[in-house]
Design a protein around this motif. Structure first.
Motif, short mmCIF file in Angstrom:
data_model
loop_
_atom_site.label_atom_id
_atom_site.label_comp_id
_atom_site.label_asym_id
_atom_site.label_seq_id
_atom_site.Cartn_x
_atom_site.Cartn_y
_atom_site.Cartn_z
N TYR A 67 -42.91 17.06 1.88
CA TYR A 67 -42.29 15.86 1.65
C TYR A 67 -41.16 15.32 2.64
O TYR A 67 -40.19 16.10 2.86
N ALA A 68 -41.14 14.03 3.07
CA ALA A 68 -40.24 13.47 3.58
C ALA A 68 -39.83 12.19 3.50
O ALA A 68 -40.97 11.55 2.90
N THR A 69 -38.74 11.24 3.81
CA THR A 69 -38.82 9.70 3.95
C THR A 69 -38.90 9.51 5.31
O THR A 69 -38.60 10.10 6.25
N ALA A 70 -39.47 8.17 5.50
CA ALA A 70 -39.98 7.66 6.70
C ALA A 70 -39.53 6.08 6.89
O ALA A 70 -39.60 5.31 5.87
N VAL A 71 -39.42 5.64 7.92
CA VAL A 71 -39.05 4.29 8.56
C VAL A 71 -40.31 3.60 9.62
O VAL A 71 -40.66 4.48 10.35
N VAL A 72 -40.64 2.62 9.07
CA VAL A 72 -41.67 1.99 10.00
C VAL A 72 -41.06 1.37 10.95
O VAL A 72 -39.91 0.65 11.15
N GLU A 73 -41.48 1.83 12.39
CA GLU A 73 -40.84 1.25 13.66
C GLU A 73 -42.22 0.80 14.47
O GLU A 73 -43.02 1.48 14.55
N PRO A 74 -41.83 0.07 15.62
CA PRO A 74 -42.70 -0.15 16.75
C PRO A 74 -42.97 1.17 17.51
O PRO A 74 -41.98 1.71 17.56
N VAL A 75 -44.13 1.16 18.14
CA VAL A 75 -44.23 2.38 19.26
C VAL A 75 -43.23 1.90 20.37
O VAL A 75 -42.79 2.87 20.95
N ASN A 76 -43.30 0.93 20.87
CA ASN A 76 -42.75 0.23 21.91
C ASN A 76 -41.59 -0.84 21.72
O ASN A 76 -41.95 -2.01 21.29
N TRP A 77 -40.59 -0.39 21.64
CA TRP A 77 -39.38 -1.35 21.33
C TRP A 77 -38.09 -1.03 22.10
O TRP A 77 -38.00 0.17 22.54
N ALA A 78 -36.95 -1.79 21.91
CA ALA A 78 -35.93 -1.53 22.65
C ALA A 78 -34.68 -2.42 21.63
O ALA A 78 -34.85 -3.38 21.15
N LYS A 79 -33.54 -1.48 21.56
CA LYS A 79 -32.52 -2.31 20.97
C LYS A 79 -31.46 -2.86 22.13
O LYS A 79 -31.09 -1.97 23.27
N VAL A 80 -31.01 -3.98 22.30
CA VAL A 80 -30.11 -4.80 23.04
C VAL A 80 -28.89 -4.79 22.83
O VAL A 80 -28.68 -5.30 21.74
N THR A 81 -28.04 -4.16 23.51
CA THR A 81 -26.79 -4.30 23.48
C THR A 81 -25.69 -4.83 24.51
O THR A 81 -26.51 -5.30 25.50
N SER A 82 -24.61 -5.11 24.17
CA SER A 82 -23.78 -5.86 25.09
C SER A 82 -22.83 -4.45 25.58
O SER A 82 -22.33 -3.62 25.06
N ILE A 83 -22.57 -4.32 26.98
CA ILE A 83 -21.88 -3.46 27.43
C ILE A 83 -20.62 -3.85 27.73
O ILE A 83 -19.60 -2.96 28.39
N LEU A 84 -20.20 -5.33 27.41
CA LEU A 84 -19.00 -5.60 27.52
C LEU A 84 -18.50 -6.04 26.21
O LEU A 84 -19.05 -6.63 25.31
N ARG A 85 -17.09 -6.15 26.01
CA ARG A 85 -16.42 -6.88 24.94
C ARG A 85 -16.03 -8.13 25.12
O ARG A 85 -14.98 -8.43 25.50
N GLU A 86 -16.90 -9.01 24.73
CA GLU A 86 -16.52 -10.39 25.10
C GLU A 86 -16.99 -11.48 23.91
O GLU A 86 -18.09 -10.92 23.07
#
Length: 338
Positions: free
Chosen positions: A45-64
């Protein structure tokens, strides 16, 4: 007359005692069931989350501060498309200052060259002027490259699955502003306890339950297991492929049972009939006998019996510590009303 009354009382007491003795000696009623042939499955038994196989999280590398957003949630974007822009006022002012220094350094370098040709200054002074120009050019190139970081662009072709943040807010370094991916194919990402992970292998089938689709038989297939576990949470990440026609949506949470072993035809009894490796059978003469069996797969409701019991054998349900071997009982089939 009084003597006759005493006789009646004694007779009544004798009848009551006889009835009580008969009732006390009556075999106790016990609930019984039969061992049967069925399918047994060992699951993890386990819990799971549905995600795309191909995806990306886009972040900021600056504090602005955020000055613009595409407002393109749910829309298709191409790699390099602008998603957001950060306030680059200070960075552009710094670039303008550097360009002014560049102009001055260039003039100084040209003047030094003229003076060197006329032998007014030494080669050393000319080299220093040339070095200052090269340094300014390098700083300008770095600042120009840094200005690109103020434009947040799509790292891949796909759909903007989610957009966070608002114009005017300050984007902190590492904050996820966009989730971009391809809606299909989808996968489940599960966290499996380290005690269970040795049973899990690629290509095993998992039964999936989702609150959004109650009663539906959903499945997934184990595709891969992360080689390194989490020593703090004591689990391993397992990826499971979902079929193309799955009704599940990205971000949904599910409960899964990974089938690690399945036997289609084996002897089963209810879990409550067992006390460790012991269970109680009822003979054809309605006497109790405690036997030791070898068990196999244990599920939530039934246990596989590998040895010691046959299909159709009658067993007590549940196990009764208050009964001794050889004791007479009155069996009542499970589910029979009293």
């Amino acid at each position: 007359m009084r003597y006759f009354r005493y006789l009646l009382i004694l007779a009544a007491l004798g009848a009551a005692f006889s009835a009580w003795s008969w009732w006390s000696a009556r075999p106790p009623k016990v609930t019984v069931t039969e061992a049967f042939i069925g399918s047994a499955a060992d699951v993890v038994y386990a819990t799971a989350v549905v995600e795309p196989v191909n995806w990306a999280k886009v972040t900021s590398i600056l504090r602005e501060r955020i000055v613009s957003l595409c407002g393109c949630e749910g829309m298709v974007v191409q790699k390099g498309d602008q998603l957001a822009e950060l306030d680059s006022g200070d960075a552009r002012a710094a670039l303008a200052e550097l360009e002014a220094r560049q102009s001055l350094a260039k003039s100084e370098s040209e003047r030094a060259l003229q003076l060197l040709e006329r032998r007014v200054i030494s080669q050393h002074l000319y080299d220093r002027a040339q070095s200052e120009l090269i340094q300014v050019n390098a700083v300008i190139a770095a600042q120009t490259e840094r200005l690109r970081d103020y434009r947040i662009v799509a790292p891949m072709d796909g759909v903007v699955l989610r957009q966070d943040g608002s114009v005017g807010e300050v984007a902190e370094t590492g904050d996820i502003l966009f989730w971009i991916g391809q809606p299909k194919p989808l996968q489940l990402v599960a966290e499996v306890n380290e005690e269970d992970i040795p049973k899990v292998a690629a290509r095993q089938t998992a039964l999936v339950r989702a609150d959004a689709f109650p009663g539906q038989d959903l499945t997934a297939t184990v595709s891969r297991i992360t080689p390194k576990g989490d020593p703090v949470l004591k689990n391993y990440r397992v990826y499971l492929d979902l079929p193309k026609d799955t009704p599940l949506h990205i971000g949904m949470t599910t409960e899964i049972n990974i089938v690690t072993l399945e036997k289609p035809e084996t002897v089963l009894v209810p879990v409550a009939a067992l006390d460790g490796q012991r269970l109680q059978t009822v003979s054809s003469s309605n006497t109790v006998e405690t036997i030791t069996v070898e068990t196999g797969i244990t599920g939530n409701r039934h246990v596989e019996i590998l040895d010691g019991l046959a299909d159709g054998d009658t067993v007590l349900l549940p196990f009764r510590d208050d009964l001794s071997d050889g004791q007479k009982v009155e069996p009542v089939a499970e589910g029979t009303p009293e």
